[in-house]
Scaffold this motif. Sequence first.
Motif, PDB file in Angstrom:
ATOM      1  N   ARG A  98      10.600  32.584  -4.691  1.00  0.00           N
ATOM      2  CA  ARG A  98      11.617  32.433  -5.725  1.00  0.00           C
ATOM      3  C   ARG A  98      12.315  33.753  -6.002  1.00  0.00           C
ATOM      4  O   ARG A  98      13.542  33.805  -6.162  1.00  0.00           O
ATOM      5  N   ALA A  99      11.531  34.842  -6.076  1.00  0.00           N
ATOM      6  CA  ALA A  99      12.110  36.156  -6.333  1.00  0.00           C
ATOM      7  C   ALA A  99      13.035  36.574  -5.193  1.00  0.00           C
ATOM      8  O   ALA A  99      14.098  37.159  -5.419  1.00  0.00           O
ATOM      9  N   ALA A 152       5.283  40.823 -17.022  1.00  0.00           N
ATOM     10  CA  ALA A 152       5.055  40.862 -15.571  1.00  0.00           C
ATOM     11  C   ALA A 152       6.337  40.556 -14.797  1.00  0.00           C
ATOM     12  O   ALA A 152       7.080  39.635 -15.154  1.00  0.00           O
ATOM     13  N   PRO A 153       6.629  41.304 -13.718  1.00  0.00           N
ATOM     14  CA  PRO A 153       7.768  40.965 -12.851  1.00  0.00           C
ATOM     15  C   PRO A 153       7.587  39.575 -12.256  1.00  0.00           C
ATOM     16  O   PRO A 153       6.458  39.152 -11.990  1.00  0.00           O
ATOM     17  N   LEU A 154       8.700  38.863 -12.019  1.00  0.00           N
ATOM     18  CA  LEU A 154       8.633  37.482 -11.543  1.00  0.00           C
ATOM     19  C   LEU A 154       7.785  37.346 -10.282  1.00  0.00           C
ATOM     20  O   LEU A 154       6.916  36.471 -10.208  1.00  0.00           O
ATOM     21  N   ARG A 155       8.012  38.207  -9.296  1.00  0.00           N
ATOM     22  CA  ARG A 155       7.311  38.039  -8.020  1.00  0.00           C
ATOM     23  C   ARG A 155       5.822  38.360  -8.108  1.00  0.00           C
ATOM     24  O   ARG A 155       5.072  38.128  -7.160  1.00  0.00           O
ATOM     25  N   LEU A 156       5.399  38.906  -9.249  1.00  0.00           N
ATOM     26  CA  LEU A 156       3.987  39.241  -9.436  1.00  0.00           C
ATOM     27  C   LEU A 156       3.381  38.462 -10.596  1.00  0.00           C
ATOM     28  O   LEU A 156       2.329  38.843 -11.121  1.00  0.00           O
ATOM     29  N   ALA A 157       4.021  37.363 -11.001  1.00  0.00           N
ATOM     30  CA  ALA A 157       3.635  36.667 -12.230  1.00  0.00           C
ATOM     31  C   ALA A 157       2.175  36.212 -12.230  1.00  0.00           C
ATOM     32  O   ALA A 157       1.398  36.572 -13.122  1.00  0.00           O
ATOM     33  N   SER A 158       1.778  35.418 -11.243  1.00  0.00           N
ATOM     34  CA  SER A 158       0.398  34.918 -11.211  1.00  0.00           C
ATOM     35  C   SER A 158      -0.582  36.029 -10.873  1.00  0.00           C
ATOM     36  O   SER A 158      -1.714  36.048 -11.363  1.00  0.00           O
ATOM     37  N   LYS A 192      16.212  41.483   0.498  1.00  0.00           N
ATOM     38  CA  LYS A 192      15.153  42.459   0.780  1.00  0.00           C
ATOM     39  C   LYS A 192      14.215  42.581  -0.405  1.00  0.00           C
ATOM     40  O   LYS A 192      14.582  42.295  -1.535  1.00  0.00           O
ATOM     41  N   LYS A 193      13.018  43.033  -0.119  1.00  0.00           N
ATOM     42  CA  LYS A 193      12.052  43.263  -1.179  1.00  0.00           C
ATOM     43  C   LYS A 193      12.404  44.541  -1.928  1.00  0.00           C
ATOM     44  O   LYS A 193      12.351  45.627  -1.369  1.00  0.00           O
TER      45      LYS A 193
END
Length: 463
Positions: free
Chosen positions: A220-221, A380-386, A229-230
Motif C-alpha cells: 500500500r505504501a 508509526a509510518p504506514l509501511r511499518l504499521a503492524s 521507490k522505497k
Amino acid sequence: MMSNLNSGTILGHPKGLFLLFGTELWERFSYYAMRAILVLYLTDKTINGGLGWSTQDALNLYGIYTGLVYITPLIGGWIADNFLGQRRSIIIGGILMALGQFTLALPNSMVDPHAVTAFYLGLGLLIVGNGMFKPNISTMVGDLYEEGDNRRDGAFTIFYMGINLGSLLAGIIAGTASATYGWKAGFLTAGIGMLLSLVVQLFFAERLLGDIGKVPAAKRAAEMNKSGKKEPLTKEERDRMKVIMIMGTFVVIFWAGFEQAGGLMNIFSQEYTNRMIGSFEVPAAWFQSLNPFFVITLAPVIASIWVKLGPKEPSSPIKFALGLFFLAAGFLCMIGAVLQQGGDITVKTSMMWLVGAYFFHTLGELCLSPIGLSMVTKLAPLRLASLMMGVWFGFNAVANYVAGIIGAQVGEAGPMAIFSGIAVAATIAGVLLILCSNQLIRWMHGAEGHVEEETADAQPVEA
C-alpha cells in the motif's frame, strides 16, 4: 488509511470496529482462560491432573511463555506488512491458537510420559498463533479511521472493553470449569472461545471491513509513493518512532508489575487469602476477572473525564505517568496484605487487599494500555504499521519475562520485598516520565493535537 465507508456506523463508529471488537473478545477469552489456570495447573499435585511442578519452576515458565507471547507479534507484524496482509494473518493465527488450546486439553496426567510433550506443543502453537494474530487485529482498528480522525482514541477504548469483557468471562468460566471438571476442562473452554473468534471474523469480515487488512502495508505504501521507490524515513517519522521506543521502556516497568496478577498474585490468592464467603469458597481463578470487571465499569468514567478536561486533557506521557503511580498504589494494598499476616504464612489475609490492588492496577492500565495502542497507530509510518505494533507488544514481552523472574524470587526475597520494590520502581519511573514529557510531545510533531514548539524538518534522512 484504507477504509470501508459503506458499512454504516454504530454509536458514531464504523460497524467494522464492532466486528473487530467481537473477534478480539473471544480471542482474549481464549488467552485469559488459559492464563487464569496455567500456574495453578502446573503446581497442582492432586488427582485433578496437574503436573506437580514447584512454584518457582511454574512462575519461571509463566514468565517465559508470556514473554514469548508478546515477542512473536514482532515477527507476525513484519510478515503481515510485507507478505500476507492483516486479515489472512489473523485467520492463520487463530487456527494455530485453537489447535494449541485443544492440545493442552488432551487427556493426560503427571504420570503420563506424554503429558509434558503435549503441554509444550500446545504452548508452542499458542505462541506462534498469537504472534500472527495480536499485532494485526490492533492495527486494523486504526485502519478504520483516516489520519486526524479524533474518534480513534474512543475506538481503542471500545476495542479495549472487548478485550476485557473476554477476560472477565474467561476467569469465571474457565475457573468454574476447572474447579468442577478438572484443569483440562478449562483448556477446552479456551479452545472453544478461539473457535468463536474465528467464526465471527470469517462470517462478517468481508461485509463490514471491505478491503481493510487485505493488502500488505508495504505494498500500500509503495502504491502511494509516486516514485515507486522505497523512500527513507523523514525526520518527523524518525522522531515519532523515538517516542514509541522511549515510551516502551516505561511500559516494561508497568507491565512487569502488573503481570504479577497471573503469577505471584495468583499464588497469593490461592494460598494466603481467605476466600470464604459464608460457606462458599471463591475459586482463586475468579480473582483474574476483577481486572476486566473494573476495566468495563471504569473505562467509560475515565473516557468521560478526558473529554470533560477538554484542552486540559493530559498528553500520553502524563497519562502513562499516572498509570505508573496507580500501579504503585495497588502494590501498597499488597504490602498491607503481607503486613496483616504479621510474618505468619499460615494467616489468611482479607480478600479486600486483592480487590484494592486490582482496582488501582486497572486505573493504571486504563491510563496506559489503550492510550499506547492508539498512540502507535498515530505515530508509526504506514509501511511499518503492524511491525511497530509488534515492537510495542515486544516491550510487553520483555516485561512479562521480567515479571516471571521477579515472581520466582518470592522464595528467597519474600512477598514484602517484591511488592514494595515494584511500588518504589513504579513511582520513580512515573516521576522521570513527567520530567521528559515536554520533549516527547515535541517529537510527536502534533500527532495528538498539541501545538508544536518547533517546526519539523520534513526532509528525508537516511534510515
